[in-house]
Design a protein around this motif. Structure first.
Motif, short mmCIF file in Angstrom:
data_model
loop_
_atom_site.label_atom_id
_atom_site.label_comp_id
_atom_site.label_asym_id
_atom_site.label_seq_id
_atom_site.Cartn_x
_atom_site.Cartn_y
_atom_site.Cartn_z
N SER A 1 -46.02 27.67 54.94
CA SER A 1 -45.86 27.32 56.35
C SER A 1 -44.71 28.11 56.96
O SER A 1 -43.85 28.66 56.25
CB SER A 1 -45.55 25.82 56.48
OG SER A 1 -44.27 25.53 55.94
N ALA A 2 -44.69 28.16 58.28
CA ALA A 2 -43.61 28.86 58.97
C ALA A 2 -42.26 28.22 58.63
O ALA A 2 -41.26 28.92 58.45
CB ALA A 2 -43.86 28.82 60.48
N GLU A 3 -42.24 26.91 58.54
CA GLU A 3 -40.99 26.21 58.23
C GLU A 3 -40.49 26.59 56.84
O GLU A 3 -39.29 26.86 56.65
CB GLU A 3 -41.19 24.70 58.32
CG GLU A 3 -41.46 24.18 59.73
CD GLU A 3 -42.89 24.44 60.20
OE1 GLU A 3 -43.74 24.82 59.35
OE2 GLU A 3 -43.14 24.28 61.41
N ALA A 4 -41.40 26.61 55.87
CA ALA A 4 -41.01 26.95 54.51
C ALA A 4 -40.54 28.39 54.42
O ALA A 4 -39.57 28.71 53.72
CB ALA A 4 -42.19 26.72 53.56
N PHE A 5 -41.20 29.27 55.15
CA PHE A 5 -40.82 30.68 55.12
C PHE A 5 -39.43 30.87 55.73
O PHE A 5 -38.60 31.61 55.19
CB PHE A 5 -41.85 31.51 55.90
CG PHE A 5 -41.66 33.00 55.79
CD1 PHE A 5 -42.00 33.68 54.64
CD2 PHE A 5 -41.14 33.72 56.86
CE1 PHE A 5 -41.82 35.06 54.54
CE2 PHE A 5 -40.96 35.10 56.77
CZ PHE A 5 -41.30 35.76 55.60
N SER A 6 -39.17 30.19 56.82
CA SER A 6 -37.85 30.28 57.45
C SER A 6 -36.76 29.78 56.51
O SER A 6 -35.68 30.35 56.43
CB SER A 6 -37.84 29.47 58.76
OG SER A 6 -36.62 29.63 59.44
N GLU A 7 -37.06 28.72 55.78
CA GLU A 7 -36.09 28.18 54.82
C GLU A 7 -35.83 29.16 53.69
O GLU A 7 -34.70 29.27 53.20
CB GLU A 7 -36.59 26.84 54.27
CG GLU A 7 -36.54 25.72 55.29
CD GLU A 7 -37.13 24.43 54.76
OE1 GLU A 7 -37.50 24.39 53.56
OE2 GLU A 7 -37.24 23.46 55.54
N ILE A 8 -36.85 29.88 53.27
CA ILE A 8 -36.68 30.90 52.23
C ILE A 8 -35.75 32.00 52.74
O ILE A 8 -34.85 32.46 52.02
CB ILE A 8 -38.05 31.49 51.83
CG1 ILE A 8 -38.88 30.47 51.07
CG2 ILE A 8 -37.87 32.76 50.98
CD1 ILE A 8 -40.31 30.89 50.83
N LEU A 9 -35.94 32.40 53.98
CA LEU A 9 -35.13 33.48 54.55
C LEU A 9 -33.67 33.06 54.69
O LEU A 9 -32.76 33.85 54.41
CB LEU A 9 -35.69 33.91 55.90
CG LEU A 9 -37.07 34.56 55.90
CD1 LEU A 9 -37.48 34.91 57.32
CD2 LEU A 9 -37.08 35.81 55.03
N THR A 10 -33.43 31.84 55.13
CA THR A 10 -32.05 31.40 55.32
C THR A 10 -31.40 30.99 54.00
O THR A 10 -30.21 31.19 53.80
CB THR A 10 -31.99 30.22 56.31
OG1 THR A 10 -32.85 29.17 55.85
CG2 THR A 10 -32.40 30.66 57.69
N GLY A 11 -32.20 30.42 53.10
CA GLY A 11 -31.66 29.95 51.83
C GLY A 11 -31.56 31.03 50.78
O GLY A 11 -30.47 31.53 50.47
N HIS A 12 -32.69 31.47 50.27
CA HIS A 12 -32.71 32.47 49.19
C HIS A 12 -32.21 33.83 49.65
O HIS A 12 -31.46 34.50 48.95
CB HIS A 12 -34.13 32.60 48.62
CG HIS A 12 -34.61 31.38 47.90
ND1 HIS A 12 -34.62 31.27 46.53
CD2 HIS A 12 -35.08 30.19 48.36
CE1 HIS A 12 -35.08 30.08 46.18
NE2 HIS A 12 -35.36 29.41 47.27
N ALA A 13 -32.65 34.26 50.85
CA ALA A 13 -32.27 35.59 51.33
C ALA A 13 -30.93 35.59 52.07
O ALA A 13 -30.33 36.65 52.28
CB ALA A 13 -33.36 36.15 52.24
N GLY A 14 -30.47 34.43 52.49
CA GLY A 14 -29.17 34.33 53.15
C GLY A 14 -29.11 34.90 54.54
O GLY A 14 -28.04 35.29 55.02
N LEU A 15 -30.25 34.97 55.25
CA LEU A 15 -30.26 35.52 56.60
C LEU A 15 -29.76 34.49 57.61
O LEU A 15 -29.96 33.29 57.42
CB LEU A 15 -31.68 35.97 56.98
CG LEU A 15 -32.32 37.08 56.15
CD1 LEU A 15 -33.69 37.41 56.72
CD2 LEU A 15 -31.45 38.32 56.14
N PRO A 16 -29.15 34.95 58.68
CA PRO A 16 -28.75 34.03 59.75
C PRO A 16 -29.99 33.35 60.34
O PRO A 16 -31.07 33.96 60.41
CB PRO A 16 -28.08 34.94 60.78
CG PRO A 16 -27.74 36.19 60.04
CD PRO A 16 -28.77 36.34 58.97
N ALA A 17 -29.85 32.11 60.77
CA ALA A 17 -30.98 31.35 61.28
C ALA A 17 -31.71 32.04 62.44
O ALA A 17 -32.95 32.06 62.47
CB ALA A 17 -30.52 29.95 61.69
N PRO A 18 -30.99 32.64 63.42
CA PRO A 18 -31.72 33.31 64.51
C PRO A 18 -32.59 34.47 64.03
O PRO A 18 -33.71 34.65 64.51
CB PRO A 18 -30.59 33.81 65.43
CG PRO A 18 -29.45 32.90 65.14
CD PRO A 18 -29.54 32.61 63.68
#
Length: 285
Positions: free
Chosen positions: A223-240
């Motif tokens: 899901s989009a939500e899960a993907f965003s969480e992967i980016l902010t969590g595992h990849a450490g990207l800023p939320a925006p």
């Protein structure tokens, strides 16, 4: 007259300068960069190097001359107001009376937030009255082949694009299109929708990666939500930034990056680079 390339030491800009060196004398090329050290290799080959920053209007004062052809490679500082950054370059070029102002934009079909800055920049360029070229670059093969390590580690391609397809091409292909426009004739006030010759889906990407590595690679659509969480969590990207990239995933799912109009192949005079070739190149590195 000079051909001026901003962002010349970036991933795309380097390919553009290399392509120009095959077409015109080095002294006719100006590479604009923020670091003289990073541009030293170009300077050693006779390319004029200009140090300027998208955030500092004064650094662009006197950089352009009447008759120049300019390629503005879009900035990647998503949090610093890219339209205003681009207008700094545009205003300096307009004041000098350049002959052509080319800009690396986004596909016209893309509705994701990523495209907003590009649309704003295009509007400013049109308002300036300068002869322009919009190079609406599609997605790069390297957006996926340059980050294969986590994919190979998990044996999983994880995206939020469902069954969406992408007509991507190699970064070098898009650079070659820019070179063709900057060194050719008859491109004034044209818009080119640039994309690869063939669209592919992530299941195919996973299968091709598995074929080339001899491993079982799966595609996991989340899901989009899960993907965003992967980016902010595992990849450490800023939320925006994570939100912006997730928006692109949804655009892919809707088919907004699947167009294969053929402009890129026509400009470069050859087929575009298949994703399989970029995968093979990445695996060699």
């Amino acid at each position: 007259m000079s051909i001026v390339v901003t962002g010349a030491t970036g991933s795309l800009g380097r390919f553009v300068i290399e392509g120009l060196l095959e077409k015109v004398p080095a002294e006719q090329i100006t590479a604009v960069a923020r670091s003289r050290e990073k541009a030293a290799g170009f300077a050693a080959r006779g390319v004029r190097v200009a140090i300027a920053d998208y955030n500092d209007p004064e650094t662009f004062g006197g950089l352009f001359a009447a008759g120049d052809k300019v390629l503005l490679i879009s900035g990647n500082e998503f949090d610093k107001g890219r339209v205003q950054q681009h207008k700094i370059v545009l205003d300096a070029a307009n004041a000098a009376g350049v002959a052509l102002f080319a800009y690396t934009s986004a596909p016209g079909a893309l509705t994701a937030a990523l495209a907003d800055d590009h649309r704003g920049t295009e509007a400013a360029i049109l308002e300036s009255g300068l002869p322009y070229v919009f190079l609406r670059n599609g997605w790069y093969n390297e957006n996926y082949t340059e980050r294969l390590a986590p994919v190979l580690q998990s044996s999983t391609v994880t995206q939020a694009a469902g069954g969406g397809r992408i007509a991507s091409a190699a970064r070098a292909d898009y650079a070659a299109a820019a070179v063709a426009v900057l060194t050719g004739e008859g491109h004034e006030n044209k818009t080119y929708e640039l994309s690869g010759d063939t669209a592919w889906g992530f299941a195919e990407f996973a299968a091709e990666l598995g074929k080339q590595t001899g491993r079982e690679i799966a595609y996991k659509s989340v899901s989009a939500e899960a993907f965003s969480e992967i980016l902010t969590g595992h990849a450490g990207l800023p939320a925006p930034l994570a939100a912006t990239l997730t928006g692109v995933e949804l655009a892919i799912e809707k088919g907004e990056l699947a167009g294969t109009g053929g402009d890129l192949g026509r400009l470069i005079g050859r087929p575009t680079t298949p994703i399989a070739d970029s995968i093979a190149l990445a695996l060699k590195d």
